[in-house]
Design a protein around this motif. Structure first.
Motif, PDB file in Angstrom:
ATOM      1  N   LYS A   1       0.819  -1.213   0.000  1.00 60.03           N
ATOM      2  CA  LYS A   1       0.000   0.000   0.000  1.00 60.03           C
ATOM      3  C   LYS A   1       0.850   1.259   0.000  1.00 60.03           C
ATOM      4  O   LYS A   1       0.525   2.230  -0.676  1.00 60.03           O
ATOM      5  CB  LYS A   1      -0.927  -0.010   1.219  1.00 60.03           C
ATOM      6  CG  LYS A   1      -2.050  -1.034   1.130  1.00 60.03           C
ATOM      7  CD  LYS A   1      -2.981  -0.907   2.329  1.00 60.03           C
ATOM      8  CE  LYS A   1      -4.141  -1.891   2.205  1.00 60.03           C
ATOM      9  NZ  LYS A   1      -5.081  -1.798   3.356  1.00 60.03           N
ATOM     10  N   ARG A   2       1.933   1.247   0.771  1.00 59.53           N
ATOM     11  CA  ARG A   2       2.813   2.411   0.829  1.00 59.53           C
ATOM     12  C   ARG A   2       4.278   1.971   0.758  1.00 59.53           C
ATOM     13  O   ARG A   2       5.147   2.528   1.429  1.00 59.53           O
ATOM     14  CB  ARG A   2       2.562   3.205   2.111  1.00 59.53           C
ATOM     15  CG  ARG A   2       1.178   3.848   2.155  1.00 59.53           C
ATOM     16  CD  ARG A   2       0.943   4.600   3.455  1.00 59.53           C
ATOM     17  NE  ARG A   2       1.862   5.717   3.644  1.00 59.53           N
ATOM     18  CZ  ARG A   2       1.708   6.912   3.102  1.00 59.53           C
ATOM     19  NH1 ARG A   2       0.669   7.150   2.300  1.00 59.53           N
ATOM     20  NH2 ARG A   2       2.558   7.886   3.341  1.00 59.53           N
ATOM     21  N   SER A   3       4.527   0.971  -0.073  1.00 61.78           N
ATOM     22  CA  SER A   3       5.895   0.485  -0.222  1.00 61.78           C
ATOM     23  C   SER A   3       6.082  -0.130  -1.596  1.00 61.78           C
ATOM     24  O   SER A   3       5.126  -0.584  -2.235  1.00 61.78           O
ATOM     25  CB  SER A   3       6.233  -0.549   0.857  1.00 61.78           C
ATOM     26  OG  SER A   3       5.429  -1.694   0.694  1.00 61.78           O
ATOM     27  N   MET A   4       7.335  -0.121  -2.054  1.00 62.66           N
ATOM     28  CA  MET A   4       7.682  -0.697  -3.346  1.00 62.66           C
ATOM     29  C   MET A   4       9.168  -0.994  -3.334  1.00 62.66           C
ATOM     30  O   MET A   4       9.955  -0.249  -2.750  1.00 62.66           O
ATOM     31  CB  MET A   4       7.334   0.295  -4.476  1.00 62.66           C
ATOM     32  CG  MET A   4       7.730  -0.151  -5.869  1.00 62.66           C
ATOM     33  SD  MET A   4       7.206   1.056  -7.151  1.00 62.66           S
ATOM     34  CE  MET A   4       8.362   2.412  -6.823  1.00 62.66           C
ATOM     35  N   THR A   5       9.579  -2.089  -3.964  1.00 67.49           N
ATOM     36  CA  THR A   5      10.997  -2.377  -4.124  1.00 67.49           C
ATOM     37  C   THR A   5      11.304  -2.481  -5.610  1.00 67.49           C
ATOM     38  O   THR A   5      10.464  -2.936  -6.404  1.00 67.49           O
ATOM     39  CB  THR A   5      11.414  -3.681  -3.422  1.00 67.49           C
ATOM     40  OG1 THR A   5      10.649  -4.769  -3.949  1.00 67.49           O
ATOM     41  CG2 THR A   5      11.204  -3.579  -1.927  1.00 67.49           C
ATOM     42  N   VAL A   6      12.489  -2.046  -5.975  1.00 71.17           N
ATOM     43  CA  VAL A   6      12.922  -2.034  -7.365  1.00 71.17           C
ATOM     44  C   VAL A   6      14.275  -2.718  -7.470  1.00 71.17           C
ATOM     45  O   VAL A   6      15.198  -2.419  -6.698  1.00 71.17           O
ATOM     46  CB  VAL A   6      13.028  -0.592  -7.899  1.00 71.17           C
ATOM     47  CG1 VAL A   6      13.589  -0.570  -9.317  1.00 71.17           C
ATOM     48  CG2 VAL A   6      11.666   0.100  -7.852  1.00 71.17           C
ATOM     49  N   THR A   7      14.407  -3.657  -8.408  1.00 73.02           N
ATOM     50  CA  THR A   7      15.676  -4.340  -8.646  1.00 73.02           C
ATOM     51  C   THR A   7      16.489  -3.529  -9.654  1.00 73.02           C
ATOM     52  O   THR A   7      16.042  -3.274 -10.771  1.00 73.02           O
ATOM     53  CB  THR A   7      15.440  -5.756  -9.193  1.00 73.02           C
ATOM     54  OG1 THR A   7      14.633  -6.485  -8.267  1.00 73.02           O
ATOM     55  CG2 THR A   7      16.767  -6.479  -9.384  1.00 73.02           C
ATOM     56  N   VAL A   8      17.681  -3.134  -9.260  1.00 70.34           N
ATOM     57  CA  VAL A   8      18.498  -2.230 -10.062  1.00 70.34           C
ATOM     58  C   VAL A   8      19.091  -2.934 -11.278  1.00 70.34           C
ATOM     59  O   VAL A   8      19.766  -3.963 -11.148  1.00 70.34           O
ATOM     60  CB  VAL A   8      19.628  -1.622  -9.201  1.00 70.34           C
ATOM     61  CG1 VAL A   8      20.536  -0.735 -10.057  1.00 70.34           C
ATOM     62  CG2 VAL A   8      19.046  -0.839  -8.036  1.00 70.34           C
ATOM     63  N   GLU A   9      18.844  -2.356 -12.454  1.00 73.25           N
ATOM     64  CA  GLU A   9      19.387  -2.881 -13.705  1.00 73.25           C
ATOM     65  C   GLU A   9      20.442  -1.952 -14.312  1.00 73.25           C
ATOM     66  O   GLU A   9      21.276  -2.386 -15.109  1.00 73.25           O
ATOM     67  CB  GLU A   9      18.259  -3.064 -14.725  1.00 73.25           C
ATOM     68  CG  GLU A   9      17.165  -4.025 -14.280  1.00 73.25           C
ATOM     69  CD  GLU A   9      15.968  -4.019 -15.216  1.00 73.25           C
ATOM     70  OE1 GLU A   9      15.934  -3.157 -16.120  1.00 73.25           O
ATOM     71  OE2 GLU A   9      15.077  -4.857 -15.043  1.00 73.25           O
ATOM     72  N   GLU A  10      20.407  -0.687 -13.926  1.00 67.99           N
ATOM     73  CA  GLU A  10      21.351   0.293 -14.464  1.00 67.99           C
ATOM     74  C   GLU A  10      21.549   1.413 -13.458  1.00 67.99           C
ATOM     75  O   GLU A  10      20.599   1.844 -12.808  1.00 67.99           O
ATOM     76  CB  GLU A  10      20.820   0.875 -15.784  1.00 67.99           C
ATOM     77  CG  GLU A  10      21.746   1.897 -16.422  1.00 67.99           C
ATOM     78  CD  GLU A  10      21.154   2.521 -17.682  1.00 67.99           C
ATOM     79  OE1 GLU A  10      21.922   3.073 -18.486  1.00 67.99           O
ATOM     80  OE2 GLU A  10      19.908   2.464 -17.843  1.00 67.99           O
ATOM     81  N   VAL A  11      22.789   1.853 -13.303  1.00 64.97           N
ATOM     82  CA  VAL A  11      23.118   2.966 -12.416  1.00 64.97           C
ATOM     83  C   VAL A  11      23.787   4.055 -13.251  1.00 64.97           C
ATOM     84  O   VAL A  11      24.732   3.783 -13.992  1.00 64.97           O
ATOM     85  CB  VAL A  11      24.068   2.527 -11.281  1.00 64.97           C
ATOM     86  CG1 VAL A  11      24.383   3.716 -10.368  1.00 64.97           C
ATOM     87  CG2 VAL A  11      23.460   1.384 -10.477  1.00 64.97           C
TER      88      VAL A  11
END
Length: 246
Positions: A61-71
């Protein structure tokens, strides 16, 4: 289609394959408003030059995770533009902040000019500054900036004079300015300061104080622009003569 951009407090030390958490209002906007789902790609930035692109790994509801593919580490744009914006009436201040952010201003300084109609005092000052900062933050995301502008606290005329004194180039927009803006030499780097006066115009004392620092009073043309759009026009004209817009 451009990927959505969201702001996170820090990306220091983030590497490929890491998972970055997004929480609070920013996550709510991504999940509930934009309706991002697992697998969709997104850009996260810390607003200080670092950005990552990756796929949404989980949502709440108030959270999300993102897997990094590019910096990507973006260099700070040069020259850097600071706009001193006299307080306009109504919501024109937020309009000025929005368009200045979109065009790439590095710093926006609200200024209590002698003839400013609006007055920031006490609780109103805190709320108004918060609105300007929120406007800058949202406009920076919309413009896909990796370096977000700094919105300073309300400045006095003395503070503005000090800012002008440290600039690589400084102009004061004035309908009776002796020189056209096109005559100003734009440095390749350093800080370029543009002062935008209030609806009622600048006082002679303000102009004298600013010119004493080395700033130049300039005119944009025969037309008189609103205080909320004059800064945009001036910065655009100056940017067009830099490598940033080459």
């Amino acid at each position: 289609m451009s990927l959505p951009v969201h702001l996170v407090p820090s990306l220091a030390g983030v590497a490929l394959g890491d998972q970055v958490s997004v929480d609070g209002d920013e996550a709510h906007h991504a999940v509930a408003v934009r309706r991002l789902r697992v697998g969709e790609r997104v850009v996260l930035t810390d607003g200080e030059g670092l950005s990552v692109t990756g796929a949404v790994a989980s949502t709440g509801k108030r959270s999300m995770t993102v897997t990094v593919e590019e910096v990507v580490a973006g260099e700070r744009p040069q020259p850097a533009f600071t706009v001193v914006q006299a307080l306009p009436k109504g919501d024109r201040g937020e309009l000025a902040v929005e368009v200045l952010t979109e065009i790439g201003a590095a710093r926006i300084v609200p200024w209590a000019a002698s003839r400013s109609v609006a007055v920031w005092k006490g609780e109103r000052a805190e709320k108004s500054l918060a609105k300007w900062r929120a406007t800058a933050r949202e406009a920076a995301k919309q413009a896909r900036r990796s370096w977000f502008p700094v919105v300073e606290p309300l400045a006095t005329t003395e503070t503005v004079a000090a800012i002008l004194g440290g600039a690589a180039a400084a102009v004061v927009l004035h309908e009776e300015g002796g020189l056209p803006l096109s005559s100003v030499t734009v440095p390749a780097d350093g800080e370029v300061v543009v002062v935008v006066g209030p609806e009622g115009g600048l006082t002679n004392d303000e102009i004298a104080a600013f010119e004493a620092t080395g700033a130049v009073a300039v005119r944009l043309g025969v037309e008189v622009l609103r205080t909320s759009t004059a800064g945009l026009a001036a910065v655009a004209a100056l940017l067009a003569r830099t490598a940033r817009w080459a």
